[in-house]
Design an enzyme around this catalytic site. Sequence first.
Site, PDB file in Angstrom:
ATOM      1  N   CYS A 154       0.798  -1.238   0.000  1.00 18.99           N
ATOM      2  CA  CYS A 154       0.000   0.000   0.000  1.00 18.99           C
ATOM      3  C   CYS A 154       0.823   1.276   0.000  1.00 18.99           C
ATOM      4  O   CYS A 154       0.529   2.196  -0.745  1.00 18.99           O
ATOM      5  CB  CYS A 154      -0.894   0.064   1.224  1.00 18.99           C
ATOM      6  SG  CYS A 154      -1.978  -1.319   1.480  1.00 18.99           S
ATOM      7  N   LEU A 261      17.700 -32.941   9.067  1.00 13.50           N
ATOM      8  CA  LEU A 261      18.163 -32.164  10.220  1.00 13.50           C
ATOM      9  C   LEU A 261      17.535 -30.784  10.069  1.00 13.50           C
ATOM     10  O   LEU A 261      17.890 -30.054   9.147  1.00 13.50           O
ATOM     11  CB  LEU A 261      19.685 -32.021  10.206  1.00 13.50           C
ATOM     12  CG  LEU A 261      20.511 -33.300  10.198  1.00 13.50           C
ATOM     13  CD1 LEU A 261      21.999 -32.955  10.252  1.00 13.50           C
ATOM     14  CD2 LEU A 261      20.144 -34.191  11.375  1.00 13.50           C
ATOM     15  N   THR A 266      14.290 -23.207   6.673  1.00 12.91           N
ATOM     16  CA  THR A 266      13.921 -22.340   5.544  1.00 12.91           C
ATOM     17  C   THR A 266      13.912 -23.092   4.216  1.00 12.91           C
ATOM     18  O   THR A 266      13.462 -22.561   3.210  1.00 12.91           O
ATOM     19  CB  THR A 266      14.875 -21.134   5.424  1.00 12.91           C
ATOM     20  OG1 THR A 266      16.202 -21.631   5.216  1.00 12.91           O
ATOM     21  CG2 THR A 266      14.836 -20.268   6.660  1.00 12.91           C
ATOM     22  N   ILE A 268      13.472 -26.928   4.456  1.00 17.81           N
ATOM     23  CA  ILE A 268      12.559 -28.022   4.799  1.00 17.81           C
ATOM     24  C   ILE A 268      11.125 -27.492   4.959  1.00 17.81           C
ATOM     25  O   ILE A 268      10.173 -28.083   4.461  1.00 17.81           O
ATOM     26  CB  ILE A 268      13.038 -28.666   6.134  1.00 17.81           C
ATOM     27  CG1 ILE A 268      14.345 -29.404   5.903  1.00 17.81           C
ATOM     28  CG2 ILE A 268      11.990 -29.594   6.724  1.00 17.81           C
ATOM     29  CD1 ILE A 268      14.229 -30.617   5.043  1.00 17.81           C
ATOM     30  N   PHE A 919      -7.972  -0.035 -13.669  1.00 16.28           N
ATOM     31  CA  PHE A 919      -8.968  -0.673 -14.526  1.00 16.28           C
ATOM     32  C   PHE A 919      -8.634  -0.567 -16.011  1.00 16.28           C
ATOM     33  O   PHE A 919      -9.429  -0.105 -16.815  1.00 16.28           O
ATOM     34  CB  PHE A 919     -10.335  -0.028 -14.232  1.00 16.28           C
ATOM     35  CG  PHE A 919     -11.506  -0.941 -14.443  1.00 16.28           C
ATOM     36  CD1 PHE A 919     -11.773  -1.969 -13.560  1.00 16.28           C
ATOM     37  CD2 PHE A 919     -12.364  -0.775 -15.522  1.00 16.28           C
ATOM     38  CE1 PHE A 919     -12.865  -2.818 -13.750  1.00 16.28           C
ATOM     39  CE2 PHE A 919     -13.449  -1.613 -15.727  1.00 16.28           C
ATOM     40  CZ  PHE A 919     -13.705  -2.637 -14.817  1.00 16.28           C
ATOM     41  N   SER A1085     -11.820   5.121  -7.716  1.00 14.63           N
ATOM     42  CA  SER A1085     -11.321   6.340  -7.054  1.00 14.63           C
ATOM     43  C   SER A1085     -12.465   7.209  -6.572  1.00 14.63           C
ATOM     44  O   SER A1085     -12.309   8.423  -6.409  1.00 14.63           O
ATOM     45  CB  SER A1085     -10.425   7.169  -7.993  1.00 14.63           C
ATOM     46  OG  SER A1085      -9.437   6.376  -8.549  1.00 14.63           O
ATOM     47  N   GLU A1265      -6.599   5.697  -7.902  1.00 11.16           N
ATOM     48  CA  GLU A1265      -6.049   4.962  -9.034  1.00 11.16           C
ATOM     49  C   GLU A1265      -5.084   5.717  -9.956  1.00 11.16           C
ATOM     50  O   GLU A1265      -4.132   5.134 -10.454  1.00 11.16           O
ATOM     51  CB  GLU A1265      -7.208   4.435  -9.900  1.00 11.16           C
ATOM     52  CG  GLU A1265      -8.054   3.416  -9.207  1.00 11.16           C
ATOM     53  CD  GLU A1265      -9.317   3.149  -9.985  1.00 11.16           C
ATOM     54  OE1 GLU A1265     -10.150   4.061 -10.088  1.00 11.16           O
ATOM     55  OE2 GLU A1265      -9.471   2.046 -10.502  1.00 11.16           O
TER      56      GLU A1265
HETATM   57  C1  LIG Z   1      12.279 -16.571   1.582  1.00  8.07           C
HETATM   58  C2  LIG Z   1      13.610 -17.230   1.325  1.00  8.07           C
HETATM   59  C3  LIG Z   1      14.570 -16.553   0.604  1.00  8.07           C
HETATM   60  C4  LIG Z   1      15.808 -17.151   0.364  1.00  8.07           C
HETATM   61  N1  LIG Z   1      16.727 -16.472  -0.377  1.00  8.07           N
HETATM   62  C5  LIG Z   1      17.927 -17.046  -0.638  1.00  8.07           C
HETATM   63  C6  LIG Z   1      18.906 -16.390  -1.429  1.00  8.07           C
HETATM   64  O1  LIG Z   1      18.694 -15.265  -1.890  1.00  8.07           O
HETATM   65  N2  LIG Z   1      20.080 -17.011  -1.681  1.00  8.07           N
HETATM   66  C7  LIG Z   1      20.346 -18.260  -1.175  1.00  8.07           C
HETATM   67  O2  LIG Z   1      21.425 -18.778  -1.421  1.00  8.07           O
HETATM   68  N3  LIG Z   1      19.454 -18.900  -0.421  1.00  8.07           N
HETATM   69  C8  LIG Z   1      18.251 -18.327  -0.150  1.00  8.07           C
HETATM   70  N4  LIG Z   1      17.327 -18.996   0.591  1.00  8.07           N
HETATM   71  C9  LIG Z   1      17.632 -20.359   1.010  1.00  8.07           C
HETATM   72  C10 LIG Z   1      18.200 -20.401   2.400  1.00  8.07           C
HETATM   73  O3  LIG Z   1      19.433 -19.759   2.432  1.00  8.07           O
HETATM   74  C11 LIG Z   1      18.372 -21.848   2.762  1.00  8.07           C
HETATM   75  O4  LIG Z   1      17.083 -22.422   2.817  1.00  8.07           O
HETATM   76  C12 LIG Z   1      19.020 -22.010   4.087  1.00  8.07           C
HETATM   77  O5  LIG Z   1      20.326 -21.559   4.085  1.00  8.07           O
HETATM   78  C13 LIG Z   1      18.978 -23.436   4.547  1.00  8.07           C
HETATM   79  O6  LIG Z   1      19.404 -23.483   5.884  1.00  8.07           O
HETATM   80  P1  LIG Z   1      18.449 -23.973   7.034  1.00  8.07           P
HETATM   81  O7  LIG Z   1      19.229 -23.944   8.267  1.00  8.07           O
HETATM   82  O8  LIG Z   1      17.206 -23.200   7.063  1.00  8.07           O
HETATM   83  O9  LIG Z   1      18.159 -25.428   6.530  1.00  8.07           O
HETATM   84  P2  LIG Z   1      16.969 -26.397   6.871  1.00  8.07           P
HETATM   85  O10 LIG Z   1      15.764 -26.055   6.067  1.00  8.07           O
HETATM   86  O11 LIG Z   1      16.791 -26.497   8.312  1.00  8.07           O
HETATM   87  O12 LIG Z   1      17.596 -27.729   6.288  1.00  8.07           O
HETATM   88  C14 LIG Z   1      17.877 -27.823   4.921  1.00  8.07           C
HETATM   89  C15 LIG Z   1      18.538 -29.131   4.549  1.00  8.07           C
HETATM   90  O13 LIG Z   1      19.867 -29.138   5.019  1.00  8.07           O
HETATM   91  C16 LIG Z   1      20.141 -30.290   5.796  1.00  8.07           C
HETATM   92  N5  LIG Z   1      21.048 -29.878   6.848  1.00  8.07           N
HETATM   93  C17 LIG Z   1      20.939 -28.793   7.620  1.00  8.07           C
HETATM   94  N6  LIG Z   1      22.005 -28.698   8.417  1.00  8.07           N
HETATM   95  C18 LIG Z   1      22.785 -29.754   8.141  1.00  8.07           C
HETATM   96  C19 LIG Z   1      24.020 -30.210   8.650  1.00  8.07           C
HETATM   97  N7  LIG Z   1      24.648 -29.560   9.599  1.00  8.07           N
HETATM   98  N8  LIG Z   1      24.532 -31.351   8.146  1.00  8.07           N
HETATM   99  C20 LIG Z   1      23.885 -32.016   7.181  1.00  8.07           C
HETATM  100  N9  LIG Z   1      22.727 -31.624   6.671  1.00  8.07           N
HETATM  101  C21 LIG Z   1      22.184 -30.506   7.137  1.00  8.07           C
HETATM  102  C22 LIG Z   1      18.803 -30.742   6.281  1.00  8.07           C
HETATM  103  O14 LIG Z   1      18.784 -32.124   6.524  1.00  8.07           O
HETATM  104  C23 LIG Z   1      17.904 -30.348   5.151  1.00  8.07           C
HETATM  105  O15 LIG Z   1      17.884 -31.358   4.184  1.00  8.07           O
HETATM  106  C24 LIG Z   1      16.084 -18.441   0.859  1.00  8.07           C
HETATM  107  C25 LIG Z   1      15.109 -19.119   1.585  1.00  8.07           C
HETATM  108  C26 LIG Z   1      13.888 -18.532   1.820  1.00  8.07           C
HETATM  109  C27 LIG Z   1      12.843 -19.276   2.597  1.00  8.07           C
HETATM  110  S1  FES Z   2       0.346  -3.787   3.015  1.00  3.40           S
HETATM  111 FE1  FES Z   2       1.404  -2.242   4.070  1.00  3.40          FE
HETATM  112  S2  FES Z   2      -0.172  -0.945   4.695  1.00  3.40           S
HETATM  113 FE2  FES Z   2      -1.198  -2.382   3.447  1.00  3.40          FE
END
Ligand SMILES: Cc1cc2nc3c(=O)[nH]c(=O)nc-3n(C[C@H](O)[C@H](O)[C@H](O)COP(=O)(O)OP(=O)(O)OC[C@H]3O[C@@H](n4cnc5c(N)ncnc54)[C@H](O)[C@@H]3O)c2cc1C
Ligand code: FES
Length: 1333
Positions: A154, A261, A266, A268, A919, A1085, A1265
């Site tokens: 917004c 794990l 982020t 899983i 629109f 509007s 708008e």
């Molecule tokens: C909204 C969003 C934006 C993102 N943007 C980017 C980006 O711009 N660039 C980018 O590179 N990434 C990006 N990511 C990805 C993000 O960086 C990875 O998902 C993240 O680093 C994974 O780490 P985690 O701890 O969350 O893993 P989890 O989701 O907890 O685990 C992921 C996998 O790793 C395994 N694992 C975790 N730790 C270990 C370990 N120690 N040993 C063995 N296996 C392991 C798990 O078993 C699983 O299979 C984004 C993710 C989201 C949700």
């Molecule tokens: S989405 Fe930020 S004020 Fe509506």
Amino acid sequence: MSAGKQGDSLCFFINGKKVTEDDADPETMLLSFLRDKLRLTGTKSGCGGGGCGACTVMVSRYQPATKTFTHYSANACLLPLCQLHGAAVTTVEGIGSSKTRIHPVQERIAKAHGSQCGFCTPGMVMSTYALLRNKPQPTMEDITQALAGNLCRCTGYRPIVDGCRTFCQEANCCQANGDGNCCRNGDGNPDTPEEPQLFDKEDFLPLDPTQELIFPPELILMAETANPETLTFYGERTTWVSPTSLEELVQLKAKHPKAPLVMGNTNIGPDIKFKGVLHPLIISPSRVKELFEVSETAQGVWVGAGCSLSELRSLLEKLVPQFPEEKTELFRALNQQLGNLGNQQIRNVATLGGNIVSAYPNSDLNPVLAVGNCKVSVISRGRREVPLNQDFFMGFGKTILNPEEIVVSVFIPFTRKGEFVRAFRQAPRKEASFATVSTGMRVFFSEGSRVVQDVSLYYGGMGPTTVSATKTCAAIIAKPWDDETLSKAYDILLDELALPPSAPGGKVEFRRSLTLSLLFKFHLEVLQKLRETTLFLQNVIKDEVPEKISPLPREIQPGLQEFQAVSKDQSAQDPVGRPIMHRSAVGHATGEAVYCDDIPKTDGELFLGLVTSSRAHAKITAVDVSQALQLPGVVDVITAQDIPGKKFRPMTGQKEELMAETEVSCIGQIICAVVADTRAHAKRGVAAVKISYEDLPDPIFTIEDAIEKSSYYEPRRMIERGNVTEAFEKVDQIYEGEMRIGGQEHFYMEPQSMVVVPVGEEMEFDVYISTQWPSLMQEAVAETLGISSNRVTCHVKRLGGAFGGKVTKTSHLASITSVAALKTNRAVRCVLERGDDMLITGARHPVTARYKVGFMKDGRIVAADMEYYSNAGNTIDESTLVVEKILMHMDNVYNIPNLRGRGAACRTNLPSNTAFRGFGVPQGLMVVENMINDVAVVLGRPADEIREINMYRGPSVTHYKLEFSPDNFLRCWDECKLKCDYSARRKAVDQFNKQSRWKKRGMSIIPIKYGVAFAESFLNQAAALVHIYKDGSVLVTHGGTEMGQGIHTKMQQVASRELRIPTSKIYISETGTNTVPNTCPSAASFGTDANGMAVKNACEILYQRLEPMRKKDPNGSWESWSLIDSEPVSSVLLCVLRGEDLYMDWEKMEGRPGAYFTFGVCCCEVELDCLTGDYRTLRTDIVVDIGRSVNPSVDIGQIEGAFMQGLGLFTLEELKFSPSGLLYTRGPSQYKIPAICDVPLRFNVYLLKDSDNPHAIYSSKGIGEPVVFLGSAAFFAIKDAVAAARSDSGLVGPFTLSSPATPERACLACNSQFTQKIPTSKPGSFKPWALDI
Ligand SMILES: Cc1cc2nc3c(=O)[nH]c(=O)nc-3n(C[C@H](O)[C@H](O)[C@H](O)COP(=O)(O)OP(=O)(O)OC[C@H]3O[C@@H](n4cnc5c(N)ncnc54)[C@H](O)[C@@H]3O)c2cc1C
Ligand code: FES
Ligand code: FES
């Protein structure tokens, strides 16, 4: 490992209160726990996948080793509840409340007008709050980083930034009066009146960190427990085990190698949520301390795999200054990449180990770790070290590690003297976006030489995993680092990293060209570095000093918001014309504002999930619901056969089926619905419904297909003035062109939401719903259920954004939900997940236009012939009306004497498109402005000159024969040119471009003339019901819905003026069909114009009715006059106001389709990186004529928000469909709306002063708008910059640039030496990954 087993107790704190959960389900995320279980509904759900920030909370933990606390922002939608053992969570409710004391962050965002619909506001508040907990006096860079992952649809972000800016110590001023001198200090002349301001910083509460909640001592004790025990939590389908020692972890993983794990969750988390992956066992190693250890060695640093990316970033930032620069090349390259990876909330939880093992094809870190010769230390039955090289990354999500192996730590080595490491990435949006291509590059020279000893190049985004450009490296090794070596390297690289034309992810040419241009950037940087490094004697490098490509500027400066002060004679009590804060702003910022899905669950309430077609054009041969009905919690499946009333909704004269029975005509069409006791169960039920299809031939997806097959909705329209055919014979020159404008997803932050409650007697239903048109919902529910409208009451408290998307499509959903409520006789809630919302509810119409323009040598356009085709999708919705609106606005501000327009809405097998702010006008106007640009290029003259030559001047007549005066528009134009210092800056831009080869600036100035109101008179009426109660309080109800546009605030101002009482005595509770019947939609509007007059009339009459009381008691108070039960006066009044007679006669090609015009002009300047297509809007100046603003803060908010939405439409947002018609872009990860990184660095808005409008309340004008189209100024500025780049390559003359001008399109259009190298595949010779619809 199954439900029913008794697990451990989960213990954590929320807002200072202890939470003990004995049945914690590993599949529950914090967000649903907060909202559903604790009823802390301030934390919102916007996407469920970490991409929007609406669910931001702060997590605090105690580190026993260092006896310190950490506070960080996190997305509650991805935080598993079980992960929170021992943590303290703070939500928006925990930091302040209107009942006690609001927090300074809440106050400043509210008072700086940083909320409109308010749905994003709690998330904004919490991101800022978490930042301030760590840094009470942040820099602007800190603020923009903290808010990078919080989307707002917004506001345009500027007011949020300005509110947060007040916490910074840096200069907060616009410096409009010269260095360090703010306009607010005046110009030094005591006679010059001070400019009015939108808010006063002096009003703000100070930030006092000692007032914050303390970390719970009980959690400190818990963390210091010497022998923590393994925790196990059992859920319905999943078990969670959290060991405390590495040994136990190793055993667990060995026993359950398939169990993930879960660290940051982020990767899983989104897989479970969006792909339906089920893990019977989850292992959580977050309490195993070895995974978090950091140790330095002489060769580098070992970083625990469990360290979050934010921790890694802080660690590297700390280490860099401790070592000589040459040793930290890799650290700095990693840090640079970390700064752009995901967003703050993601980096705070995502781990280094998780990122590596996730092995994303476009990972940001892996290419850099790989070039840096990093390695991982892994453990299973034994330990080993594994280098992170091309052998490590084996495919999408696959590494060389065995399933039972655990990454314990990652080694990041120091670099050597003569070694340079760089990281680059190019993403669809500058921040909070996965990269299109990411890369790490390293080169090593021996002392005093430019001969390459070693080189390593890794790329992400060029295949299923991180890839090494080994052959290219081999061709560089042992060669001097110079143009000759590199130019050979480009050719090898091109072959080595080839992508097939239908490669997943598309953008094949762009990705391939990026591999080259990023290497070129590296080349330039290395050359610079070689020169600078004293180690390498200057005389080693004799070639020309290469251009230094500095990063695009990024600091958002304070802007100007100028508006006219109210007259000195206006009473201090009268709020009209003043920048009054949105009446719910404090509620937004504290999370107290109630949205539809915040309404508490009623007893026995069910949740509805929709089953949609997976085929674009097919017969339904069978619907098998048997498996779904057997699932736990599933109560029923609703099909068309359950509809007792009408199975269709009428739309513009045609019938639209509510649920498909025999045939489907797009992917995403609703077939049936599953109702269950919870959201999760409904979702599982939906997945279990099996539909069988028999495909029908020849689905139509693109506009070209539709034209070829004459697949249109009727009526098609034509309008003409003058004689176009004859005029073409007399012109000096003719030019023909084409313009394509992509669609746009509404992306209101609050998805479609409703609760339908059977009242229990006489077929009465209460419908709580997020809609712009309550009366339509009432009618739809009544007709579907076969009952009369008087049994259905619709209640709309507020909407979390709508933008046109919560009108017709919402009525279909309401109808289906009401059938479920009728059939089950229980309350039924339907809240679409973001992905379903995007899939089902349609978007802005993509438009393709062809034009032919005839003009004279002096720049006069004499004739223009335009054909517009919109992609309407599988049902008509309002598509033919959109086409009409395009035709009515096709002249914009230009007096083209011979003008012809033809328009058609194409019927295709894509989800049906619908109304969207503007629109059709933004798409339509894009065509005429592009045409004018082409004329300017053909004539070799500046585009603004051609615009001026052709503008309406003096008494004018539109192409549909409406007389009007363009005077105010011309004032806007002149004022905009003056305010933005157009001529001087134009020269400066040209000068910059002469000196810069790889970065270009562009500038444009774009006008708009926008007709306000509906072209159908019956839609322009309004009503208001005003109650004066005996205690003097006033309840106002009117037909408009509050969706962020501030209509309730303005209505309060109107009532306040008319009744002469403060706004605090006036309340607006909701919009209800039982108080104000037969309302019109809040759209076009026109909300304030229509409803404002109704409220005004009602209040005027009531005020008159109180006259006898005032006469009787002239010294009395409002309260005493309101005690009217002693007098025969009615204190309630419903006032119905008939709007102006508006019409459009398409036979006669004449009409008065709008009540008046709102005018505006916008100037934009951008800087474009021609090698990557990345750009930044350096400055935007907008002058708008909105008459006498009822509320300048609300109106400026509408202007800024609309501009940013337009900027998204024309430069960023892309809907991608598969060749079989499936929408790929179903969430913020794939679909990029503007984020804070897209705000113009200087953003000035000026409301035209002394403008009157006799057609609307208090001489104001509608503004919701019009300004969307002005976002095209950014498009034309990019096009201008591209033209400058092309002219360096010897390319002159008009060229095609489709909208949006994404980095991909801008970069390819620049036609650099790198893009020229990319072979183009012949259309038709391959199946593209995505369709050009
Ligand atoms: C909204 C969003 C934006 C993102 N943007 C980017 C980006 O711009 N660039 C980018 O590179 N990434 C990006 N990511 C990805 C993000 O960086 C990875 O998902 C993240 O680093 C994974 O780490 P985690 O701890 O969350 O893993 P989890 O989701 O907890 O685990 C992921 C996998 O790793 C395994 N694992 C975790 N730790 C270990 C370990 N120690 N040993 C063995 N296996 C392991 C798990 O078993 C699983 O299979 C984004 C993710 C989201 C949700
Ligand atoms: S989405 Fe930020 S004020 Fe509506
Ligand atoms: S709902 Fe959590 S980030 Fe969008």
